[in-house]
Design an enzyme around this catalytic site. Structure first.
Site, short mmCIF file in Angstrom:
data_model
loop_
_atom_site.label_atom_id
_atom_site.label_comp_id
_atom_site.label_asym_id
_atom_site.label_seq_id
_atom_site.Cartn_x
_atom_site.Cartn_y
_atom_site.Cartn_z
N ASP A 67 78.46 8.75 109.85
CA ASP A 67 77.41 9.31 110.76
C ASP A 67 76.66 8.17 111.41
O ASP A 67 76.82 7.04 111.17
CB ASP A 67 76.67 10.19 109.88
CG ASP A 67 76.16 9.90 108.65
OD1 ASP A 67 76.31 8.65 108.32
OD2 ASP A 67 75.46 10.34 107.94
N ASN A 136 68.43 17.98 100.17
CA ASN A 136 68.68 19.13 100.38
C ASN A 136 70.07 19.57 100.23
O ASN A 136 70.69 20.62 100.61
CB ASN A 136 68.31 19.81 101.84
CG ASN A 136 68.87 18.88 102.85
OD1 ASN A 136 69.79 18.05 102.67
ND2 ASN A 136 68.39 19.00 104.10
N HIS A 138 72.75 17.93 101.50
CA HIS A 138 73.52 17.40 102.64
C HIS A 138 74.41 16.32 102.35
O HIS A 138 73.97 15.48 101.38
CB HIS A 138 72.68 17.29 103.98
CG HIS A 138 72.01 15.87 103.99
ND1 HIS A 138 70.57 15.87 104.75
CD2 HIS A 138 72.26 14.65 103.48
CE1 HIS A 138 70.35 14.57 104.64
NE2 HIS A 138 71.28 13.66 104.05
N GLU A 143 73.84 19.61 107.42
CA GLU A 143 72.57 19.95 106.78
C GLU A 143 72.74 21.56 106.37
O GLU A 143 73.89 22.14 106.65
CB GLU A 143 71.39 20.14 107.69
CG GLU A 143 71.22 18.85 108.43
CD GLU A 143 70.42 17.84 107.57
OE1 GLU A 143 70.25 18.13 106.30
OE2 GLU A 143 69.60 17.01 108.07
C1 F6R Z 1 74.20 8.38 105.01
C2 F6R Z 1 74.26 9.94 104.86
C3 F6R Z 1 73.40 10.70 104.46
C4 F6R Z 1 72.68 9.84 103.05
C5 F6R Z 1 71.82 10.90 102.36
C6 F6R Z 1 71.34 10.27 101.04
O1 F6R Z 1 75.17 7.91 105.98
O2 F6R Z 1 75.45 10.42 105.52
O3 F6R Z 1 74.14 11.93 104.00
O4 F6R Z 1 73.90 9.58 102.05
O5 F6R Z 1 70.77 11.36 103.04
O6 F6R Z 1 70.19 8.96 101.49
P1 F6R Z 1 69.79 8.16 100.50
O7 F6R Z 1 70.82 7.41 99.81
O8 F6R Z 1 68.77 7.16 101.29
O9 F6R Z 1 68.95 8.97 99.55
#
Ligand code: F6R
Length: 242
Positions: A67, A136, A138, A143
């Site tokens: 992403d 959440n 995701h 989401e």
């Molecule tokens: C990042 C991504 C997100 C993160 C998720 C967890 O490329 O796709 O899904 O993996 O938000 O983020 P952290 O690791 O910062 O808790």
């Protein structure tokens, strides 16, 4: 699904790095699906160390990232391209032209999303997809919602994601409200998946994702349907499992 419970974040990072390094060693021209955020930082650090000590070779590796924030340029310090350069790509012998991150500045989002899917296909698909998980549930920026998104698309970030990610920005107002993300369908096409999760604040969601009903309200729950998933989570994240 194989679940590895580790003592803490460092042990999680080491185990996850071992899995990724095995992939690179066994198939030196692998297509790695990569993630950003706090979860994989320790893993990337280990991979860089092993490259520097001559134990890993990225010269034939290709990569596609999950992403990118909409509106951020590659040289913006908060962009995911910048993150990947500074945490991994600048420190190993990967060919930069073989690394791919969705273009946050595209002027034609629909076409760019279609092209990203085609690009992944043209590389032969993702051999192993690294995922973190949001509070959440995701994965990528898919989401919680009423149906699983299939392909790369533009998403509106959930308020909880904006809240969680504001730590990387000067203020909450600076967090982009949209992002481009591989879809759940894109992620599920990867041959293997490596999910890394740490921290007590994700324990309940992780438990729901791995043991509860498969629902787009908990996007990571779809992983229960994938045939080869490795979950590496620390004790705190696993605390709801008896
Ligand atoms: C990042 C991504 C997100 C993160 C998720 C967890 O490329 O796709 O899904 O993996 O938000 O983020 P952290 O690791 O910062 O808790």
């Amino acid at each position: 699904m194989k679940i590895y419970k580790t003592k803490d974040y460092d042990a999680m990072s080491l185990k996850a790095a071992t899995i990724l390094a095995s992939q690179i060693t066994l198939k030196p021209d692998s297509v790695l699906g990569l993630a950003t955020g706090s979860s994989p930082v320790g893993m990337y650090k280990k991979l860089v160390e092993w490259y520097q000590t001559g134990n890993l070779d990225f010269s034939q590796i290709m990569s596609v990232n999950l992403d990118e924030y909409r509106g951020l340029s590659p040289d913006n310090e908060q962009s995911y391209r910048y993150f990947m350069n500074t945490h991994l790509f600048d420190h190993v012998n990967i060919r930069k032209e073989c690394t791919h991150v969705p273009d946050g500045l595209t002027e034609n989002p629909d076409q760019a999303c279609e092209d990203y899917e085609a690009l992944i296909e043209s590389l032969g698909g993702v051999d192993i997809q690294v995922l973190g998980m949001g509070h959440n549930g995701h994965i990528g920026f898919n989401e919680p919602c009423s149906e699983f998104a299939k392909i790369t698309h533009c998403v509106d970030l959930a308020p909880s994601t904006i809240e969680a990610n504001k730590r990387f920005f000067e203020s909450e107002a600076d967090v982009p409200r949209q992002a481009y993300s591989m879809g759940i369908g894109t992620i599920m096409k990867a041959k293997k998946i490596l999910l890394i999760v740490s921290g007590a604040d994700k324990a309940e969601t992780l438990y729901r994702a791995l043991t509860g009903p498969v629902t787009p309200e908990v996007p990571a729950s779809i992983l229960q349907f994938h045939k080869e998933v490795y979950v590496v989570a620390d004790e705190a994240a696993m605390s709801c499992f008896k």
